[in-house]
Write a protein that holds these residues in place. Structure first.
Motif, PDB file in Angstrom:
ATOM      1  N   GLN A  42      28.042  52.659  54.172  1.00 26.64           N
ATOM      2  CA  GLN A  42      28.629  52.224  53.060  1.00 26.64           C
ATOM      3  C   GLN A  42      29.817  51.786  54.580  1.00 26.64           C
ATOM      4  O   GLN A  42      30.163  49.973  54.646  1.00 26.64           O
ATOM      5  CB  GLN A  42      29.123  52.288  51.572  1.00 26.64           C
ATOM      6  CG  GLN A  42      27.741  52.029  50.904  1.00 26.64           C
ATOM      7  CD  GLN A  42      28.734  52.759  49.334  1.00 26.64           C
ATOM      8  OE1 GLN A  42      30.035  53.631  49.518  1.00 26.64           O
ATOM      9  NE2 GLN A  42      27.505  52.918  48.873  1.00 26.64           N
ATOM     10  N   ASN A  88      25.318  57.846  52.677  1.00 30.85           N
ATOM     11  CA  ASN A  88      25.683  56.824  51.741  1.00 30.85           C
ATOM     12  C   ASN A  88      27.411  55.733  51.691  1.00 30.85           C
ATOM     13  O   ASN A  88      27.235  55.209  51.761  1.00 30.85           O
ATOM     14  CB  ASN A  88      24.617  56.568  50.519  1.00 30.85           C
ATOM     15  CG  ASN A  88      23.910  57.111  50.045  1.00 30.85           C
ATOM     16  OD1 ASN A  88      22.143  56.409  51.112  1.00 30.85           O
ATOM     17  ND2 ASN A  88      23.165  58.130  48.904  1.00 30.85           N
ATOM     18  N   LYS A  89      27.986  56.899  51.575  1.00 31.17           N
ATOM     19  CA  LYS A  89      28.945  56.631  51.761  1.00 31.17           C
ATOM     20  C   LYS A  89      29.434  56.320  53.617  1.00 31.17           C
ATOM     21  O   LYS A  89      30.325  55.018  53.590  1.00 31.17           O
ATOM     22  CB  LYS A  89      29.651  58.217  51.508  1.00 31.17           C
ATOM     23  CG  LYS A  89      31.450  58.128  51.939  1.00 31.17           C
ATOM     24  CD  LYS A  89      32.550  59.032  51.362  1.00 31.17           C
ATOM     25  CE  LYS A  89      34.013  58.420  51.205  1.00 31.17           C
ATOM     26  NZ  LYS A  89      34.850  59.560  51.020  1.00 31.17           N
ATOM     27  N   PRO A 130      27.288  50.209  57.980  1.00 35.92           N
ATOM     28  CA  PRO A 130      25.756  49.785  58.001  1.00 35.92           C
ATOM     29  C   PRO A 130      24.795  49.346  59.762  1.00 35.92           C
ATOM     30  O   PRO A 130      24.114  49.836  58.724  1.00 35.92           O
ATOM     31  CB  PRO A 130      25.566  49.055  56.722  1.00 35.92           C
ATOM     32  CG  PRO A 130      27.367  48.333  57.636  1.00 35.92           C
ATOM     33  CD  PRO A 130      28.491  48.585  58.215  1.00 35.92           C
TER      34      PRO A 130
END
Length: 269
Positions: A82, A78-79, A85
């Protein structure tokens, strides 16, 4: 070149420089933005789960370790998403879509954690205990920093275990989620342990997620490996970096290079 000339060396630095000096230059000198890859997050999260399981004295459950892997893997992915993307820019194996690769490695990592816990429960590897300040701690993710041939070399050793076959001797062990294995890594670990801890290391091996066990079946013999032999590679690499020699080596490995997009020599472009 900033502090790249003076910072301590490592196995990964040295092997990267030897394989392709220009990749080393782009990644570590120019600091080109690297393309993310789910396989690196899989490896990091797996190591965290394996280390935690051993530090608990193997008291934590298989499900707890799988959950730890899952949480950390998801957080790392997820990091990275971010920051980048656009999944089309991510690196993947077998040219599969990045979304599929991320999902596949989530499941594969969970399976490898289960395999490690079950293997460790059966074989009960004897993790060495070493002094750290006033305390004794298990030799897991053991940090070392030693001087080899006048070069500062540092790194982390996944596990130092007591050799079941040779009392009084120790074995260096690296945990692998992928297929790549490095004898030079184990050789460096042997020398580092002997210099820093004064313990005798004559063998090394890998626990591999691919097989769910140790590789090779007979441990790698490190008894004839010398400090001078290992140091020579670090000295050669250090001299090359300080001389500004960063030779490109385009070929198969370009497909796994995180900075190939910035390389005019790459065959992966």
């Amino acid at each position: 070149m900033g502090n790249i000339e003076t910072q301590p060396r490592s196995v990964s630095q040295t092997e990267q420089y030897e394989k392709c000096g220009y990749r080393f230059y782009l990644q570590r000198v120019e600091r080109v933005q690297e393309r993310p890859a789910a396989w690196s997050f899989q490896g990091t999260a797996f190591h965290s789960a394996g280390e935690e399981y051993e530090r608990s004295g193997r008291t934590k459950s298989e499900e707890e370790m799988v959950q730890l892997f899952s949480d950390q893997y998801s957080a790392l992915v997820n990091k990275a998403m971010q920051k980048e993307p656009n999944l089309d820019w991510w690196m993947t194996a077998m040219k599969k879509p990045a979304g599929q690769d991320i999902e596949d490695r989530y499941k594969l990592g969970q399976s490898q954690v289960r395999e490690y816990v079950r293997w460790s429960e059966v074989h009960q590897p004897r993790i060495a205990w070493i002094e750290k300040g006033p305390d004794a701690v298990p030799a897991l993710e053991f940090y070392f920093k030693v001087e080899l041939g006048g070069i500062q070399v540092r790194g982390y050793i996944d596990q130092l275990v007591e050799d079941d076959e040779e009392p009084g001797q120790y074995r260096v062990r690296d945990l692998k989620t992928g297929a790549t294995k490095s004898a030079f890594q184990l050789e460096t670990y042997k020398v580092a342990v002997e210099k820093q801890l004064g313990l005798e290391v004559n063998s090394g091996d890998w626990w591999t997620g691919k097989t769910g066990g140790l590789s090779p079946k007979k441990p790698l013999d490190l008894s004839e490996v010398t400090e001078e032999q290992v140091a020579a590679r670090y000295v050669a690499m250090d001299q090359g970096v300080k001389a500004g020699k960063f030779e490109p080596n385009p070929g198969f490995d370009c497909g796994f290079c995180s900075v190939s997009h910035a390389c005019s020599f790459s065959r992966a472009r």
